[in-house]
Scaffold this active site. Structure first.
Site, PDB file in Angstrom:
ATOM      1  N   ASP A   1       0.757  -1.100  -0.234  1.00 28.55           N
ATOM      2  CA  ASP A   1       0.136  -0.121   0.014  1.00 28.55           C
ATOM      3  C   ASP A   1       0.692   1.139   0.084  1.00 28.55           C
ATOM      4  OD1 ASP A   1      -2.238  -1.531   0.018  1.00 28.55           O
ATOM      5  OD2 ASP A   1      -2.533  -1.518   2.244  1.00 28.55           O
ATOM      6  N   GLU A   2       1.924   1.308  -0.660  1.00 33.68           N
ATOM      7  CA  GLU A   2       2.726   2.413  -0.433  1.00 33.68           C
ATOM      8  C   GLU A   2       3.442   2.774  -1.725  1.00 33.68           C
ATOM      9  OE1 GLU A   2       6.180   2.525   2.487  1.00 33.68           O
ATOM     10  OE2 GLU A   2       4.693   1.845   4.232  1.00 33.68           O
TER      11      GLU A   2
END
Length: 292
Positions: free
Chosen positions: A236-237
């Site tokens: 999620d980055e």
């Protein structure tokens, strides 16, 4: 110069996107190449990033005569080498072949398939893939093949090998994780680098794990948001493509909060898929340049 075509349809025959170290002469060289081929530039956007020292450009161009994207790519390679460019050149009207991955939450899948069926998204979905059977009926209602690929801790390597097999066999250009609740391995993330988009709520890192909207409700949140980003090994980055939020208040119960979150997730994901499929998103390290 703005295109007169609807925002979902390219006006010209080809789209050229490029990035390179910023220096004088880039625009002159690119426009000169297109003029030499009789090209009429219908839309041109550019950005020079002073922090990274890189230049980014997107051109929508009409080119007369029987010429293919492959031929133009080959002829442009010399200019690309001179300016150390990374570039892509595509047929502007060819739909992007997009594999959609989903688990049990079907709101994003339904939105993508509906927009595709109405022509709002210029993508072609050769298959919907899921680790659960829940999406089979929805895929069938849109006439899209459904592939069930179960995933367990023991079968995860085989499941990911099957996903890659589908990407290759179906000539997939983009993979969309439309609420696909599986963490991809580092190897698969690297294989799909720059061509896999994920969507998630924007409550991270505050509300992790199961039922984040219910956790947010218990804390009385006033904003509900979503983030669409490229998939990387860092969970999620990845580089962010699009985000949005909507306001909520004390009048929302838990179910209404979840519904509001699903709405914004679907909208954010569809915009990210649209911009990527129109070659409007260029990677800039850990960030993106989005020519909307």
């Amino acid at each position: 110069m703005s295109s007169l075509a609807p925002p979902t349809i390219a006006a010209g025959d080809f789209v050229l996107i490029l990035s390179c170290p910023d220096r004088p002469g880039i625009v002159h060289a690119v426009s000169g190449f297109l003029v030499a081929h009789g090209g009429n530039i219908l839309e041109s956007q550019q950005f020079g990033d002073r922090l990274s020292g890189r230049f980014f450009m997107r051109i929508d161009v009409a080119v007369p005569g029987p010429v293919t994207a492959e031929e133009l790519r080959a002829e442009f390679a010399g200019i690309a080498a001179e300016f150390d460019m990374r570039f892509e050149l595509w047929d502007a009207r060819a739909p992007y072949r997009t594999l959609v991955l989903v688990s049990k939450q079907l709101h994003c899948l339904n939105d993508l398939l509906f927009r595709t069926s109405t022509g709002s998204l210029r993508i072609e979905v050769p298959a919907v893939v899921s680790n659960h059977p829940d999406a089979a009926d929805m895929a069938a209602s849109y006439g899209v093949p459904f592939v069930h690929v179960p995933v367990t801790p023991d079968t995860k390597p085989q499941a990911e090998a099957r996903l890659l097999e589908l990407v290759r066999d179906l000539d997939v250009q983009l993979v969309v994780l439309a609420r696909y609740m599986q963490v991809l391995s580092d190897d698969l993330c690297r294989e799909l680098s720059g061509r896999a988009i994920n969507i998630h709520h924007s409550f991270l890192p505050s509300f992790k794990g199961a039922k984040p909207y219910h956790q947010a409700f218990d804390r009385g949140v006033k904003l509900v948001g979503a983030t669409a980003h490229y998939v990387t090994a860092e969970l999620d980055e990845g580089p962010i493509i699009e985000q949005d939020v909507i306001r909520v208040d004390h009048g929302y119960d838990q179910d209404e909060l979840v519904a509001a979150g699903r709405d914004v997730e679907a909208q954010v994901l569809s915009r990210a898929v649209r911009w990527h499929s129109q070659s409007r998103v260029l990677l800039n390290g850990s960030r993106t340049v989005v020519f909307r």
